[in-house]
Scaffold this motif. Sequence first.
Motif, PDB file in Angstrom:
ATOM      1  N   LYS A 189      42.714 -35.761  31.011  1.00  0.00           N
ATOM      2  CA  LYS A 189      43.809 -35.260  30.009  1.00  0.00           C
ATOM      3  C   LYS A 189      44.008 -33.791  30.477  1.00  0.00           C
ATOM      4  N   PRO A 190      45.303 -33.387  30.244  1.00  0.00           N
ATOM      5  CA  PRO A 190      45.848 -32.216  30.801  1.00  0.00           C
ATOM      6  C   PRO A 190      44.829 -31.086  30.417  1.00  0.00           C
ATOM      7  N   ALA A 191      44.788 -30.222  31.432  1.00  0.00           N
ATOM      8  CA  ALA A 191      43.853 -28.815  31.084  1.00  0.00           C
ATOM      9  C   ALA A 191      44.637 -28.003  30.506  1.00  0.00           C
ATOM     10  N   HIS A 192      43.963 -27.051  29.659  1.00  0.00           N
ATOM     11  CA  HIS A 192      44.439 -26.002  28.927  1.00  0.00           C
ATOM     12  C   HIS A 192      44.663 -24.842  29.579  1.00  0.00           C
ATOM     13  N   GLU A 193      45.570 -24.291  29.297  1.00  0.00           N
ATOM     14  CA  GLU A 193      46.022 -22.967  30.356  1.00  0.00           C
ATOM     15  C   GLU A 193      45.170 -21.704  29.541  1.00  0.00           C
ATOM     16  N   SER A 194      44.373 -21.113  30.360  1.00  0.00           N
ATOM     17  CA  SER A 194      43.513 -20.161  29.996  1.00  0.00           C
ATOM     18  C   SER A 194      44.516 -18.885  30.060  1.00  0.00           C
ATOM     19  N   GLY A 195      44.173 -17.710  29.396  1.00  0.00           N
ATOM     20  CA  GLY A 195      44.817 -16.550  29.298  1.00  0.00           C
ATOM     21  C   GLY A 195      44.686 -15.721  30.549  1.00  0.00           C
ATOM     22  N   ARG A 196      45.711 -14.738  30.654  1.00  0.00           N
ATOM     23  CA  ARG A 196      45.552 -14.031  31.849  1.00  0.00           C
ATOM     24  C   ARG A 196      46.066 -12.618  31.430  1.00  0.00           C
ATOM     25  N   PHE A 197      45.208 -11.776  32.029  1.00  0.00           N
ATOM     26  CA  PHE A 197      45.771 -10.110  31.769  1.00  0.00           C
ATOM     27  C   PHE A 197      46.982  -9.788  32.436  1.00  0.00           C
ATOM     28  N   PRO A 198      47.798  -9.022  31.910  1.00  0.00           N
ATOM     29  CA  PRO A 198      49.125  -8.807  32.272  1.00  0.00           C
ATOM     30  C   PRO A 198      49.072  -7.652  33.697  1.00  0.00           C
ATOM     31  N   LEU A 199      49.985  -7.661  34.365  1.00  0.00           N
ATOM     32  CA  LEU A 199      49.714  -6.632  35.555  1.00  0.00           C
ATOM     33  C   LEU A 199      49.269  -5.418  35.078  1.00  0.00           C
ATOM     34  N   SER A 200      49.867  -4.649  33.775  1.00  0.00           N
ATOM     35  CA  SER A 200      49.430  -3.446  33.521  1.00  0.00           C
ATOM     36  C   SER A 200      47.940  -3.333  33.496  1.00  0.00           C
ATOM     37  N   GLN A 201      47.311  -4.345  33.340  1.00  0.00           N
ATOM     38  CA  GLN A 201      45.565  -4.271  32.983  1.00  0.00           C
ATOM     39  C   GLN A 201      45.018  -4.893  34.474  1.00  0.00           C
ATOM     40  N   ILE A 202      45.415  -5.202  35.245  1.00  0.00           N
ATOM     41  CA  ILE A 202      44.715  -5.761  36.506  1.00  0.00           C
ATOM     42  C   ILE A 202      45.289  -4.934  37.824  1.00  0.00           C
ATOM     43  N   VAL A 203      46.256  -4.022  37.703  1.00  0.00           N
ATOM     44  CA  VAL A 203      46.830  -3.391  39.016  1.00  0.00           C
ATOM     45  C   VAL A 203      46.667  -1.681  38.725  1.00  0.00           C
ATOM     46  N   VAL A 204      46.190  -1.233  39.752  1.00  0.00           N
ATOM     47  CA  VAL A 204      46.105   0.271  39.730  1.00  0.00           C
ATOM     48  C   VAL A 204      46.808   0.509  41.251  1.00  0.00           C
ATOM     49  N   LYS A 205      47.835   1.411  41.173  1.00  0.00           N
ATOM     50  CA  LYS A 205      48.770   1.865  42.319  1.00  0.00           C
ATOM     51  C   LYS A 205      47.930   3.322  42.738  1.00  0.00           C
ATOM     52  N   GLY A 206      47.681   3.298  43.936  1.00  0.00           N
ATOM     53  CA  GLY A 206      47.198   4.477  44.578  1.00  0.00           C
ATOM     54  C   GLY A 206      45.891   4.710  44.276  1.00  0.00           C
ATOM     55  N   LYS A 207      45.566   5.604  43.210  1.00  0.00           N
ATOM     56  CA  LYS A 207      44.104   5.777  42.879  1.00  0.00           C
ATOM     57  C   LYS A 207      43.729   5.612  41.374  1.00  0.00           C
TER      58      LYS A 207
END
Length: 208
Positions: A189-207
């Motif tokens: 049966k089709p897999a259900h999609e799992s939630g993913r964090f937005p870029l704002s939560q997973i990306v740090v630019k620089g330090k």
Amino acid sequence: MATNLKPETIKVMEERHSVRAYESFQMPEEDLNAILTAAGTAPSSWNLQHWKFMVIQDPALKQELLPIANNQQQVVDSSVTIAVLGDLEANLNAPLIYDAAVKAGAMTQEVRDIMISQIEGAYQNAQIARDEAIRNASLAAMQLMLAAKSLGYDSVPMGGFNAQKFIEQFNVPARYIPVLLISIGKAKKPAHESGRFPLSQIVVKGKF
């Protein structure tokens, strides 16, 4: 320039979801070999290719694996379960790889000797050997799942298994460490999609 048309590779990444319920389906050998070949093109530190793929298809072996994998039914129902092993002695691959590079004219003998000396020095540290085994085998594992998806198969990675019992039951040499089990097959049966964090939560630019 950004486009509304997503490259096929990104589509495969977005469509890959973990599937735990599988149809009874015998995977053609050519598909299995294509998936394993693609997995073997993964990058690796010093190009040592720190992976070994143990293919478990035989029904009797699947039953042996089942309790080791905490009775996760997908190891029995899927077309194949692949144990991704990390090579704790991948430094032993270096002469073969670098001698071939010298012979092909891609590297001088001097550079070859420097690289092998560097590798042997690093592998004096058991923690480095273990980290590299797990890190690089994991890169291959991800490519394996993406390759499977690109050929119309689904998969699920499993870290929930008894690694020591797996080693004993499947006669894994001391050179290798079990990293992941990956079941592959046709989804029931089709897999259900799992939630993913937005870029704002997973990306740090620089330090931080």
